[in-house]
Design a protein around this motif. Structure first.
Motif: not given
Length: 379
Positions: A12-13, A77-90, A349-362
């Motif tokens: 994710h980072r 803003q969590f610790e594992h947020r994307s370090q590549h500007d303009g790209k994210m695992h959404a 949170c919907a897919l392809h959203n800038s605030k999405y994150d995968f749920n680690d519990r699954i």
């Protein structure tokens, strides 16, 4: 779970997009090699296939995960947020890869099956090109895979629940462009024009009759959406050209052929009556995702053993979103299932959203499902 979470958050980072996923592919390949799994790199540009054989059985199974991210700037803003500007695992492809890595690690350690498992890590799902690139590069000729399976997280579906159906699960996606060429004029003298705005407007309305009048409301469900209407005119100038762009989706390739044929018929007829010229182009990006009935029963059985029958929807409603695993399903029998990412907090949170994150519990549920599927099919 701890290891999978670390892998998932690392991916994710450092998100990568399209076919340009060298860091992601290298990370995954090195993990597979550390498990003792034979690794084949650069299939369909950056695709990875891990091969794990056990016993003397000839049966095989292919498990596929996507690797690519999206061109979206992450707002989390969590610790594992994307370090590549303009790209994210959404879209959760980081989670899909981590779950399959977890299953690969377990299966390589236990080796309690009889046959061959192929771990397929695919680039460029988001643009609909990655699966076909791997196929064109000999995926199914180089590796003798009996059936293929894939799994995608689903926000809005209860955490850890699984949904699937036989037949069409997801729609195709095709984009179209219509160029209407007329004769421009001063707005005060429309009689001197062949007005492409009027002609284009009639085309927009005419296209809406395809779904309601040319397709079966029961057997040929479809959506046709006009998304852009562009002219080269201005406030007091009737334009000489209109460009109409849009998107259509349906659940069978036969329906898509009907849509394309009727679209051009309508465009040609309206332009002829107006004295205008036209160009029409329809480009298919994703095929319908059509699950094999027998293979889908394997999915249902494995999921039921892992999470219980009360958490498995074996006949969910089809979705008009699209998925390029459909290209693999045109070649091999297989099935695509949806794993609930949750309904609250970031999980919902919907897919392809800038605030999405995968749920680690699954992560653990997904990995267990993969392992169970292998045990069921290769024993």
């Amino acid at each position: 779970m701890t290891q999978m979470t670390k892998w998932r958050r690392h991916l994710h980072r450092f998100p990568e997009c399209g076919f340009e996923v060298p860091l992601t592919a290298d990370f995954i390949a090195k993990k597979l090699e550390s498990f003792g799994i034979e690794v084949h790199r650069n299939i369909g540009q950056q695709g990875i296939v891990g091969v794990l054989c056990c016993g003397n059985g000839s049966s095989s199974i292919g498990l596929r995960a996507d690797m690519d991210a999206l061109f979206i700037h992450e707002e989390n803003q969590f610790e594992h947020r994307s370090q590549h500007d303009g790209k994210m695992h959404a879209c959760g492809h980081d989670g899909h890869s981590a779950m399959l890595l977890g299953a690969a690690c377990h299966l390589a350690k236990e080796k309690n099956f009889n046959g061959n498992v192929y771990f397929i890590f695919q680039p460029d799902e988001e643009h609909g090109r990655g699966a076909q690139a791997m196929i064109d590069d000999g995926l199914f000729e180089r590796f003798h895979i009996d059936a293929v399976y894939s799994l995608h997280n689903m926000p809005g579906l209860a955490e850890g629940h699984l949904s699937v159906r036989s037949g069409s699960l997801m729609a195709s996606e095709s984009s179209f462009e219509i160029i209407v060429s007329g004769i421009g004029s001063h707005a005060a003298m429309p009689h001197c024009s062949v007005d492409p705005i009027v002609t284009g407007s009639q085309i927009v309305l005419g296209l809406q009759t395809i779904v309601s009048r040319n397709l079966s409301t029961i057997a040929e469900k479809a959506v046709i959406s006009i998304c852009e209407f562009i002219t080269n005119g201005t406030v007091n100038v009737i334009p000489s050209e209109v460009i109409i762009k849009g998107d259509c989706r349906c659940f069978t390739e036969d329906t898509l052929q009907k849509i394309e044929k009727n679209m051009e018929r309508i465009v040609a007829g309206i332009c002829q009556s107006a004295g205008a010229q036209y160009k029409f182009n329809l480009t298919n990006t994703f095929y319908p995702t059509i699950n094999n009935a027998k293979i889908t029963q394997h999915v249902i059985q494995a999921a039921t053993k892992v999470i219980g029958s009360d958490k498995v929807d074996s006949n969910c409603l089809p979705l008009t979103i699209s998925e390029d695993f459909s290209s693999m399903l045109r070649i091999k029998p297989g099935s695509y299932a949806l794993l609930g990412n949750g309904t609250t907090s970031s999980g919902g949170c919907a897919l392809h959203n800038s605030k999405y994150d995968f749920n680690d519990r699954i992560l653990g549920i997904g990995a267990q499902y993969w392992v169970q599927l292998v045990h069921d099919q290769l024993t």
